[in-house]
Design an enzyme around this catalytic site. Structure first.
Site, PDB file in Angstrom:
ATOM      1  N   ALA A  25       0.741  -1.326   0.135  1.00 22.28           N
ATOM      2  CA  ALA A  25       0.093  -0.079   0.126  1.00 22.28           C
ATOM      3  C   ALA A  25       0.843   1.158  -0.004  1.00 22.28           C
ATOM      4  CB  ALA A  25      -0.931   0.025   1.173  1.00 22.28           C
ATOM      5  N   CYS A  26       0.207   2.513  -0.119  1.00 15.53           N
ATOM      6  CA  CYS A  26       0.921   3.743   0.001  1.00 15.53           C
ATOM      7  C   CYS A  26       1.451   4.393  -1.293  1.00 15.53           C
ATOM      8  CB  CYS A  26       1.667   3.711   1.262  1.00 15.53           C
ATOM      9  SG  CYS A  26       1.135   3.623   2.989  1.00 15.53           S
ATOM     10  N   THR A  27       1.388   5.518  -1.266  1.00 13.69           N
ATOM     11  CA  THR A  27       1.969   6.139  -2.331  1.00 13.69           C
ATOM     12  C   THR A  27       2.488   7.584  -1.935  1.00 13.69           C
ATOM     13  OG1 THR A  27       0.569   5.339  -3.944  1.00 13.69           O
ATOM     14  CG2 THR A  27       1.827   7.127  -4.735  1.00 13.69           C
TER      15      THR A  27
END
Length: 496
Positions: A25-27
């Site tokens: 996940a995560c950007t």
């Protein structure tokens, strides 16, 4: 990524259905001073999870002196000697992060009294060869501890990188991660690629960096000591274990040596961000690696950064691909933040945090002067993973859920509300900055007190506005469920 180790039976079943990608996940996005519209350095990240009902709490840790022989202890078993003085810092903690039921603090992002900002992490897969050569250490440095470990100790961004690097070398790392550490003058992007090896790069000020969940560092000159830091013997380790066909220390490919490149789950987001911010650059989709740094076609504002954090594939070639399943904006983002770091502002106001609770697709980015906070408004320190009517998270998350009941009707309503509120906050913010800067020169204490009140007040205003939208949506949904009567039946009912 925001990962957990203790899962309910239901959550475990969900993970099994979704597969390994559920844990990725995560950007993140970093914009240099010379690439931003107002000259601020911006560091932003979506904190994504595998479910979409995970609340966060804003916390303030005051400056304090450590007890004799005190250790900083974390739930995964990591223990390090505490420094003599622990600096004040803010964090955005899991709702149960400080309880026995939690998996660790997972403070994820914060700012300390010296205006060092940390956002951690973008989880990244370590390839099999690197993992075998230098295994990860379960009790080592992991996402759940990084902001809580570095923010109480670092006075500058570079110092934070060096400190984290020493901890990894001494205690090991438990995960592959990408970490951003910044101050008002510079931003560093650091990647952890194995149990003890890492690389950090000071980003140029005239461009931007987009990071998904794959290791990104490539083309890095290991001999550039002013802008590059690394674990000791990094290049020799890669040579010894043949992690690259050949090692070029002036254009080092850390991502290929330690990570997995070309995964559509990651490169689709990298392409999407560069497509949005530099549309003049025509790049094919699904490349193995995209340029580490890029220059935007126009100087970027907070609104531009927020747009990237909300971005999907609509209107792009990836929208036509059935296997393009991971855009930047996703429903399971549990919070999103944009740090604006400004060297020309007084110390308490140098970092302005634009904070969104829940997915930014259904929430607003609200500004806070975190170093001026003396207390935390109730909606920022309440709530859990169960719906309730008090927390900021559920005020915004609830509206997004209602809008999904009829996206064609309620989606435009939510976006119009969102745009109006954010526009008011963004247009007014330079005037608030100017007022506080002038007042600080005359009376620092009064200026800080006003910034505290304003920060909490802005969030309370936004939360109340979200609740008003909630009432309107619920009212309309209730009306839409009414049975449709003929005029004759309706008149009969009225007369009874």
């Amino acid at each position: 990524m925001h990962g957990k180790t203790s899962l309910t039976l239901i959550a475990t079943a969900i993970l099994a259905l979704l597969g390994a990608d559920a844990a990725q996940a995560c950007t993140s996005l970093v914009v240099g001073k010379l690439a931003s519209a107002d000259g601020s350095l911006m560091v932003a990240r979506n904190e994504d999870y595998y479910i979409n009902n995970w609340n966060k709490r804003e916390v303030i840790h005051p400056r304090r002196e450590a007890d004799k022989d005190e250790q900083l202890s974390f739930k995964n078993g990591l223990k390090v000697p505490a420094p003599k003085t622990l600096y004040r810092y803010t964090g955005l903690m899991d709702w149960n992060g400080d309880t026995l039921a939690g998996d660790g603090l997972y403070e994820e992002r914060g700012v300390n009294e010296f205006n060092v900002a940390v956002t951690a992490t973008n989880s990244a897969q370590v390839n099999k060869q690197a993992a075998a050569a230098d295994p990860l250490v379960d009790s080592g440095v992991i996402e759940a501890v990084i902001p809580s470990l570095i923010l109480p100790q670092a006075k500058r961004a570079r110092e934070g990188v060096e400190l984290l690097g020493r901890y990894i070398q001494q205690y090991g790392a438990g995960e592959g991660n990408g970490v951003l550490i910044a101050d008002p003058n510079e931003a560093w992007y650091m990647e952890i690629g194995s149990g003890h090896h890492w690389l950090a790069y000071r980003l140029p000020q005239d461009g931007y960096l987009i990071v998904a969940n794959g290791l990104r560092l490539h083309g890095v000159n290991l001999q550039d000591k002013a802008n590059v830091l690394s674990s000791p013997g990094l290049a020799d380790f890669v040579r010894q274990h043949k992690l690259l066909p050949s090692v070029d220390e002036r254009a080092f490919n850390f991502a290929k040596a330690f990570g997995v490149t070309g995964d559509p789950y990651n490169v689709d987001r990298e392409w999407l961000a560069q497509h949005r911010l530099t549309p003049s650059l025509k790049q094919a989709t699904r490349q193995d690696q995209y340029p580490l740094l890029q220059k935007p076609d126009h100087k970027l504002s907070v609104a531009d950064v927020a747009g990237v954090l909300r971005a999907d594939f609509t209107g792009t070639p990836l929208a036509k691909r059935a296997d393009a399943e991971r855009p930047i904006g996703v429903d399971r983002t549990i919070e999103s933040h944009i740090f604006q770091l400004r060297a020309d502002m007084p110390q308490p106001f140098a970092v302005l945090t634009w904070q969104s609770f829940g997915s930014p697709a259904g929430a607003v980015f609200v500004p806070m002067y975190e170093n001026a906070l003396k207390d935390v408004a109730a909606p920022l320190r309440s709530g859990s993973a169960q719906y309730e009517g008090q927390s900021a998270y559920w005020a915004f998350r609830g509206n997004a859920t209602l809008a999904q009941a009829n996206p064609a009707k309620y989606g435009p309503v939510l976006r119009a509300w969102q745009g109006k509120l954010e526009s008011q906050l963004q247009v007014g913010q330079p005037h608030v900055d100017a007022m506080l800067k002038t007042l600080y020169a005359a009376n620092p204490q009064t200026a800080q007190a006003l910034a505290n009140q304003w920060s909490n007040g802005a969030m309370l205003w936004a939360v109340q506005s979200a609740r008003d939208v909630n009432q309107a949506l619920m009212t309309d949904m209730t009306k839409s469920s009414e049975k449709k009567y003929s005029p004759e039946e309706l008149e009969k009912i009225k007369s009874l």
